[in-house]
Design a protein around this motif. Structure first.
Motif, short mmCIF file in Angstrom:
data_model
loop_
_atom_site.label_atom_id
_atom_site.label_comp_id
_atom_site.label_asym_id
_atom_site.label_seq_id
_atom_site.Cartn_x
_atom_site.Cartn_y
_atom_site.Cartn_z
N LEU A 198 0.81 -1.22 0.00
CA LEU A 198 0.00 0.00 0.00
C LEU A 198 0.84 1.27 0.00
O LEU A 198 0.32 2.36 -0.24
N LEU A 199 2.13 1.13 0.27
CA LEU A 199 3.00 2.30 0.36
C LEU A 199 3.64 2.61 -0.99
O LEU A 199 3.45 1.90 -1.98
N ARG A 200 4.45 3.66 -1.01
CA ARG A 200 5.25 3.96 -2.18
C ARG A 200 6.53 3.12 -2.13
O ARG A 200 6.98 2.72 -1.05
N ALA A 201 7.11 2.88 -3.28
CA ALA A 201 8.25 1.95 -3.37
C ALA A 201 9.42 2.36 -2.49
O ALA A 201 10.16 1.51 -1.98
N LYS A 202 9.58 3.66 -2.24
CA LYS A 202 10.72 4.14 -1.46
C LYS A 202 10.56 3.88 0.05
O LYS A 202 11.50 4.13 0.82
N ASN A 203 9.40 3.35 0.46
CA ASN A 203 9.16 3.12 1.88
C ASN A 203 8.78 1.68 2.22
O ASN A 203 8.50 1.37 3.38
N VAL A 204 8.77 0.81 1.24
CA VAL A 204 8.28 -0.55 1.50
C VAL A 204 9.16 -1.30 2.48
O VAL A 204 8.67 -2.01 3.37
N LEU A 205 10.49 -1.16 2.38
CA LEU A 205 11.38 -1.87 3.29
C LEU A 205 11.23 -1.37 4.73
O LEU A 205 11.40 -2.14 5.67
N SER A 206 10.91 -0.09 4.88
CA SER A 206 10.72 0.45 6.23
C SER A 206 9.54 -0.23 6.91
O SER A 206 9.60 -0.56 8.10
N MET A 207 8.48 -0.49 6.13
CA MET A 207 7.32 -1.16 6.71
C MET A 207 7.64 -2.62 7.03
O MET A 207 7.27 -3.13 8.11
N LEU A 208 8.30 -3.32 6.12
CA LEU A 208 8.67 -4.71 6.39
C LEU A 208 9.53 -4.81 7.64
O LEU A 208 9.35 -5.71 8.48
N THR A 209 10.44 -3.86 7.79
CA THR A 209 11.33 -3.87 8.95
C THR A 209 10.57 -3.56 10.23
O THR A 209 10.79 -4.20 11.28
N GLN A 210 9.69 -2.57 10.17
CA GLN A 210 8.90 -2.21 11.36
C GLN A 210 8.07 -3.39 11.83
O GLN A 210 7.98 -3.67 13.03
N VAL A 211 7.45 -4.10 10.89
CA VAL A 211 6.62 -5.24 11.27
C VAL A 211 7.46 -6.36 11.89
O VAL A 211 7.13 -6.89 12.96
N LEU A 212 8.57 -6.71 11.24
CA LEU A 212 9.39 -7.82 11.74
C LEU A 212 10.02 -7.50 13.09
O LEU A 212 10.01 -8.33 14.01
N VAL A 213 10.57 -6.29 13.24
CA VAL A 213 11.23 -5.94 14.50
C VAL A 213 10.21 -5.73 15.61
O VAL A 213 10.44 -6.14 16.75
N THR A 214 9.06 -5.13 15.30
CA THR A 214 8.00 -5.00 16.29
C THR A 214 7.54 -6.37 16.76
O THR A 214 7.38 -6.62 17.96
N PHE A 215 7.34 -7.27 15.83
CA PHE A 215 6.94 -8.64 16.16
C PHE A 215 7.95 -9.27 17.12
O PHE A 215 7.58 -9.85 18.14
N SER A 216 9.23 -9.13 16.82
CA SER A 216 10.27 -9.74 17.64
C SER A 216 10.36 -9.10 19.01
O SER A 216 10.53 -9.77 20.03
N LEU A 217 10.24 -7.76 19.05
CA LEU A 217 10.27 -7.04 20.31
C LEU A 217 9.14 -7.48 21.24
O LEU A 217 9.36 -7.77 22.43
N ILE A 218 7.94 -7.56 20.70
CA ILE A 218 6.78 -7.92 21.52
C ILE A 218 6.86 -9.39 21.95
O ILE A 218 6.46 -9.74 23.07
N ALA A 219 7.39 -10.25 21.10
CA ALA A 219 7.56 -11.65 21.48
C ALA A 219 8.46 -11.78 22.71
O ALA A 219 8.16 -12.55 23.64
#
Length: 426
Positions: free
Chosen positions: A55-76
């Motif tokens: 849903l984002l622009r191409a210049k920000n897609v990795l930022s979202m993937l990283t936020q999701v993965l690291v948030t997931f790991s932090l909360i775990a």
């Protein structure tokens, strides 16, 4: 109710001894719950990551993937450290206890109902992880990565944990009879309110409503929605905690409600805009899944289909009309879908749970009007609680590191400036 609200503050720190557990192990239930847990984990990484990323622009897609993965790991990690103990340990109406800090006192043979308690810890932990992973979609493309992590620690501790305890862990909303089979309040409304508070505080993206900010990859969105659809069976059916008839009911209701929501969203978009879109049908998937979540194991199949259809229409309204009214840049429509459909689903659960409408019925002495009132009370409690906590958490993150990236970095993209890489290199 009022007596419970005005209890002395000391009650917040009163922790009775941990209750004894039933020790009857059912291997089928254990296998079922491990599969369901894996499915919920599958929803977060890669499901949410791909859905939001597309849903984002191409210049920000990795930022979202990283936020999701690291948030997931932090909360775990936080869930294992203290989240499970505070959410499901015996305590007061808002928090449990620290008896199981770092899972101390939980052995590999300890049993919760018919499953090993460590599996139950993992299953509930997957709910905590996915809830927090939903939030970044609302303020995507403009928030500092460090601020995201600071916010997540605070919000998880002071919003997710108490809401989980209040509804599922023996807290006040469960005591009052609130129906939330798999997370309408705890997961969807909770995350959606936190997201929209952030979107308001961080303010709109540069160029919002002045230049096109189109999704860069709709196939990613479609794939993410498909993964979420599959994973949601673990989310809803697993909330039965047994491989039984209630799990079967939740399973078929998830199919029925989601299909109805896709059709409702598609037809509404076709009528209103002249063409049905892939993005609309994918969004309908999420609307139906969210709407049926609190009702999955409590209503009949017909009721589930009606909930899905209504939530499909509500979602279209949420991401179009309501979004314009609120004047907020909710990047991935977290509130428009998860918030609106979560609220609608929670209220409709109070209606369609009636035995006369094919549901499992209410508690003794509870009428439909009473149950709907309880559902409304639980929704309002969740909205107020998470809004206050989220506001404070964002402010603390802002003081610590600042919420928003610089204008230069936002224009160039978060991928290269926050993470030093690009999704697509020629």
């Amino acid at each position: 109710m009022l007596k419970k609200i005005i209890l002395p503050l000391v009650a917040l720190f009163s922790y009775p001894a941990f209750a004894s557990q039933i020790t009857i192990v059912d291997k089928a239930d254990n296998a079922f719950m491990m599969i369901c847990t894996a499915l919920v984990l599958f929803m977060s990484v890669p499901g949410i990551a791909l859905f939001y990323g597309g849903l984002l622009r191409a210049k920000n897609v990795l930022s979202m993937l990283t936020q999701v993965l690291v948030t997931f790991s932090l909360i775990a990690v936080l869930w294992i450290a203290y989240g499970y103990s505070l959410a499901f340990g015996e305590g007061n109406w808002f928090y449990g206890n620290f008896n199981n800090f770092l899972l101390t006192g939980i052995g590999i043979t300890d049993v919760s109902e018919s499953i090993y308690e460590l599996i139950w810890v993992a299953f509930q932990g997957s709910f905590a992880c996915i809830t927090c992973c939903l939030i970044p979609g609302a303020f995507a493309e403009r928030m500092r990565f460090s601020a995201v992590l600071i916010f997540m620690v605070l919000w998880f501790t002071f919003s997710y944990i108490p809401m989980a305890h209040m509804v599922w862990g023996g807290g006040i909303l469960g005591d009052e009879g609130a129906l939330d089979f798999a997370g309408g309040t705890v997961v969807h409304i909770n995350a959606a309110i936190a997201g929209i508070v952030g979107a308001y505080l961080i303010k709109n993206r540069i160029g919002y409503n002045r230049e096109p900010l189109k999704p860069f990859n709709l196939p990613y969105v479609y794939l993410g929605a498909a993964i979420l659809y599959i994973g949601w069976f673990g989310f809803n059916a697993g909330s039965s905690t047994h491989a039984d008839e209630i799990a079967g009911l939740a399973f078929i209701n998830t199919v029925a409600a989601t299909a109805a929501a896709v059709l409702a969203w598609t037809l509404a978009e076709w009528f209103l805009r002249g063409k049905p879109s892939c993005l609309g049908s994918a969004s309908g998937v999420i609307a139906g899944l969210v709407g049926v979540t609190p009702a999955a194991g409590l209503v009949g199949v017909g009721g589930a289909m009606l909930i899905g259809f209504i939530c499909g229409l509500a979602g279209v309204w949420g991401v179009s009309t309501l979004k314009r009214i609120l004047k907020v840049d909710d990047t991935c429509d977290v509130f428009g879908v998860h918030g609106v459909c979560g609220i609608v689903g929670c209220i409709l659960t109070g209606i369609f749970a009636a035995e006369s409408l094919g549901g499992v019925g209410y508690g003794e002495g509870i009428t439909m009007a009473t149950q709907v009132g309880i559902q409304l009370m639980s929704v309002v409690t969740c909205v107020i609680w998470t809004a206050v906590v989220a506001y404070i958490a964002y402010k603390i993150a802002d003081i610590c590191v600042g919420l928003r990236v610089s204008e230069e970095h936002e224009r160039e993209g978060l991928d290269i400036n926050s993470h030093g890489e690009s999704a697509f290199n020629s």
